[in-house]
Design a protein around this motif. Sequence first.
Motif, PDB file in Angstrom:
ATOM      1  N   ARG A   1       0.861  -1.185   0.000  1.00 39.73           N
ATOM      2  CA  ARG A   1       0.000   0.000   0.000  1.00 39.73           C
ATOM      3  C   ARG A   1       0.897   1.234   0.000  1.00 39.73           C
ATOM      4  N   ALA A   2       0.462   2.298  -0.669  1.00 37.95           N
ATOM      5  CA  ALA A   2       1.273   3.515  -0.733  1.00 37.95           C
ATOM      6  C   ALA A   2       0.374   4.734  -0.836  1.00 37.95           C
ATOM      7  N   SER A   3       0.882   5.853  -0.336  1.00 40.66           N
ATOM      8  CA  SER A   3       0.139   7.111  -0.411  1.00 40.66           C
ATOM      9  C   SER A   3       1.115   8.272  -0.497  1.00 40.66           C
ATOM     10  N   VAL A   4       0.600   9.378  -0.991  1.00 44.04           N
ATOM     11  CA  VAL A   4       1.341  10.639  -1.009  1.00 44.04           C
ATOM     12  C   VAL A   4       0.430  11.696  -0.411  1.00 44.04           C
ATOM     13  N   GLY A   5       1.027  12.751   0.112  1.00 44.59           N
ATOM     14  CA  GLY A   5       0.187  13.791   0.682  1.00 44.59           C
ATOM     15  C   GLY A   5       0.982  14.954   1.221  1.00 44.59           C
ATOM     16  N   MET A   6       0.235  15.829   1.870  1.00 47.73           N
ATOM     17  CA  MET A   6       0.841  16.995   2.496  1.00 47.73           C
ATOM     18  C   MET A   6       0.174  17.238   3.836  1.00 47.73           C
ATOM     19  N   GLY A   7       0.907  17.919   4.710  1.00 49.37           N
ATOM     20  CA  GLY A   7       0.383  18.177   6.035  1.00 49.37           C
ATOM     21  C   GLY A   7       0.786  19.547   6.533  1.00 49.37           C
ATOM     22  N   LEU A   8       0.077  19.996   7.516  1.00 41.46           N
ATOM     23  CA  LEU A   8       0.374  21.251   8.199  1.00 41.46           C
ATOM     24  C   LEU A   8       0.717  20.897   9.638  1.00 41.46           C
ATOM     25  N   ILE A   9       1.899  21.299  10.088  1.00 44.36           N
ATOM     26  CA  ILE A   9       2.365  21.016  11.444  1.00 44.36           C
ATOM     27  C   ILE A   9       2.402  22.339  12.191  1.00 44.36           C
ATOM     28  N   TRP A  10       1.755  22.382  13.349  1.00 39.42           N
ATOM     29  CA  TRP A  10       1.689  23.617  14.126  1.00 39.42           C
ATOM     30  C   TRP A  10       2.139  23.335  15.547  1.00 39.42           C
ATOM     31  N   ASP A  11       3.195  24.026  15.981  1.00 39.74           N
ATOM     32  CA  ASP A  11       3.635  23.960  17.371  1.00 39.74           C
ATOM     33  C   ASP A  11       2.797  24.955  18.165  1.00 39.74           C
ATOM     34  N   SER A  12       1.582  24.550  18.498  1.00 40.79           N
ATOM     35  CA  SER A  12       0.616  25.435  19.143  1.00 40.79           C
ATOM     36  C   SER A  12       0.894  25.555  20.636  1.00 40.79           C
ATOM     37  N   PRO A  13       0.244  26.500  21.301  1.00 39.14           N
ATOM     38  CA  PRO A  13       0.383  26.606  22.759  1.00 39.14           C
ATOM     39  C   PRO A  13      -0.161  25.382  23.504  1.00 39.14           C
ATOM     40  N   PHE A  14      -0.991  24.576  22.829  1.00 40.20           N
ATOM     41  CA  PHE A  14      -1.575  23.378  23.441  1.00 40.20           C
ATOM     42  C   PHE A  14      -0.740  22.134  23.185  1.00 40.20           C
ATOM     43  N   GLY A  15       0.337  22.266  22.450  1.00 44.51           N
ATOM     44  CA  GLY A  15       1.176  21.137  22.059  1.00 44.51           C
ATOM     45  C   GLY A  15       1.208  21.032  20.548  1.00 44.51           C
ATOM     46  N   PRO A  16       2.038  20.160  20.012  1.00 43.62           N
ATOM     47  CA  PRO A  16       2.120  20.032  18.556  1.00 43.62           C
ATOM     48  C   PRO A  16       0.842  19.438  17.964  1.00 43.62           C
ATOM     49  N   LEU A  17       0.350  20.068  16.904  1.00 44.56           N
ATOM     50  CA  LEU A  17      -0.832  19.596  16.178  1.00 44.56           C
ATOM     51  C   LEU A  17      -0.435  19.332  14.734  1.00 44.56           C
ATOM     52  N   ARG A  18      -1.066  18.333  14.147  1.00 47.27           N
ATOM     53  CA  ARG A  18      -0.751  17.988  12.760  1.00 47.27           C
ATOM     54  C   ARG A  18      -2.041  17.696  12.002  1.00 47.27           C
ATOM     55  N   PHE A  19      -2.144  18.254  10.806  1.00 42.54           N
ATOM     56  CA  PHE A  19      -3.282  18.050   9.914  1.00 42.54           C
ATOM     57  C   PHE A  19      -2.718  17.475   8.616  1.00 42.54           C
ATOM     58  N   ASP A  20      -3.143  16.271   8.239  1.00 38.67           N
ATOM     59  CA  ASP A  20      -2.620  15.618   7.036  1.00 38.67           C
ATOM     60  C   ASP A  20      -3.730  15.350   6.041  1.00 38.67           C
ATOM     61  N   LEU A  21      -3.425  15.572   4.766  1.00 39.20           N
ATOM     62  CA  LEU A  21      -4.260  15.157   3.646  1.00 39.20           C
ATOM     63  C   LEU A  21      -3.440  14.145   2.863  1.00 39.20           C
ATOM     64  N   ALA A  22      -3.958  12.936   2.686  1.00 43.43           N
ATOM     65  CA  ALA A  22      -3.203  11.878   2.015  1.00 43.43           C
ATOM     66  C   ALA A  22      -4.051  11.247   0.931  1.00 43.43           C
ATOM     67  N   TYR A  23      -3.411  10.915  -0.161  1.00 39.50           N
ATOM     68  CA  TYR A  23      -4.071  10.230  -1.262  1.00 39.50           C
ATOM     69  C   TYR A  23      -3.451   8.839  -1.419  1.00 39.50           C
ATOM     70  N   PRO A  24      -4.179   7.776  -1.064  1.00 38.63           N
ATOM     71  CA  PRO A  24      -3.646   6.423  -1.246  1.00 38.63           C
ATOM     72  C   PRO A  24      -3.761   6.012  -2.714  1.00 38.63           C
ATOM     73  N   TYR A  25      -2.630   5.873  -3.384  1.00 39.09           N
ATOM     74  CA  TYR A  25      -2.665   5.546  -4.807  1.00 39.09           C
ATOM     75  C   TYR A  25      -2.425   4.062  -5.077  1.00 39.09           C
ATOM     76  N   SER A  26      -1.957   3.315  -4.100  1.00 41.49           N
ATOM     77  CA  SER A  26      -1.807   1.870  -4.246  1.00 41.49           C
ATOM     78  C   SER A  26      -2.663   1.221  -3.169  1.00 41.49           C
ATOM     79  N   LYS A  27      -3.833   0.745  -3.568  1.00 44.83           N
ATOM     80  CA  LYS A  27      -4.785   0.187  -2.606  1.00 44.83           C
ATOM     81  C   LYS A  27      -5.610  -0.886  -3.290  1.00 44.83           C
ATOM     82  N   GLN A  28      -6.373  -1.605  -2.514  1.00 40.49           N
ATOM     83  CA  GLN A  28      -7.284  -2.625  -3.022  1.00 40.49           C
ATOM     84  C   GLN A  28      -8.719  -2.124  -2.837  1.00 40.49           C
ATOM     85  N   GLY A  29      -9.653  -2.713  -3.552  1.00 43.61           N
ATOM     86  CA  GLY A  29     -11.039  -2.271  -3.494  1.00 43.61           C
ATOM     87  C   GLY A  29     -11.694  -2.434  -2.137  1.00 43.61           C
ATOM     88  N   TYR A  30     -11.222  -3.348  -1.318  1.00 43.16           N
ATOM     89  CA  TYR A  30     -11.812  -3.608  -0.005  1.00 43.16           C
ATOM     90  C   TYR A  30     -11.122  -2.831   1.115  1.00 43.16           C
TER      91      TYR A  30
END
Length: 173
Positions: free
Chosen positions: A130-159
């Motif tokens: 299985r494989a994917s590509v994507g991008m994310g936003l990493i924020w060292d916020s006052p509440f601790g590190p937060l991460r938001f990721d968008l990923a596109y799985p390009y190698s996957k099976q139908g199930y």
Amino acid sequence: WVAMVRFQAGHATSWGGKDLRMMDHFQAGPTIVRGFAPAGFGPRDLTYGSNLDPLGGSMYWAATVELQTPLYFAPKDFGMRLAFFHDVGMLWDYQGPTSWAEKGIYMTTCPETTFSGAVPAPLCNDTKIRASVGMGLIWDSPFGPLRFDLAYPYSKQGYDHTQIFRFGGGTKF
């Protein structure tokens, strides 16, 4: 700019020659390959009426390549970075009990794959990468590190079960 390469692998086995408990198997999802839901890929139950439930596997490997860069248009105090990543991985070899499927009727093939063997089996021990590509936003916020990721799985099976967006947090020490 920060470049990161990470490789992880695991092998679980039982003690004393017994079956590995179902709960002790690795579950493949966003911690292995982003873009997939928790327990989103790996060996499946092939008993008719089971909805191809994920079983987990006793072996896995995964690799990640990531490039992080600061957001130049944002003030440095914001502590925000943009990340671009590529994940690949595989989970296989269910070693747990199959008593739940002893009297069941099974599909003879994994969806979109084939078994090597003449006897129908109660599980789909799929060995596709299985494989994917994507991008994310990493924020060292006052509440601790937060991460938001968008990923596109390009190698996957139908199930497989995918999860395009993922939010994560952590703590600083």
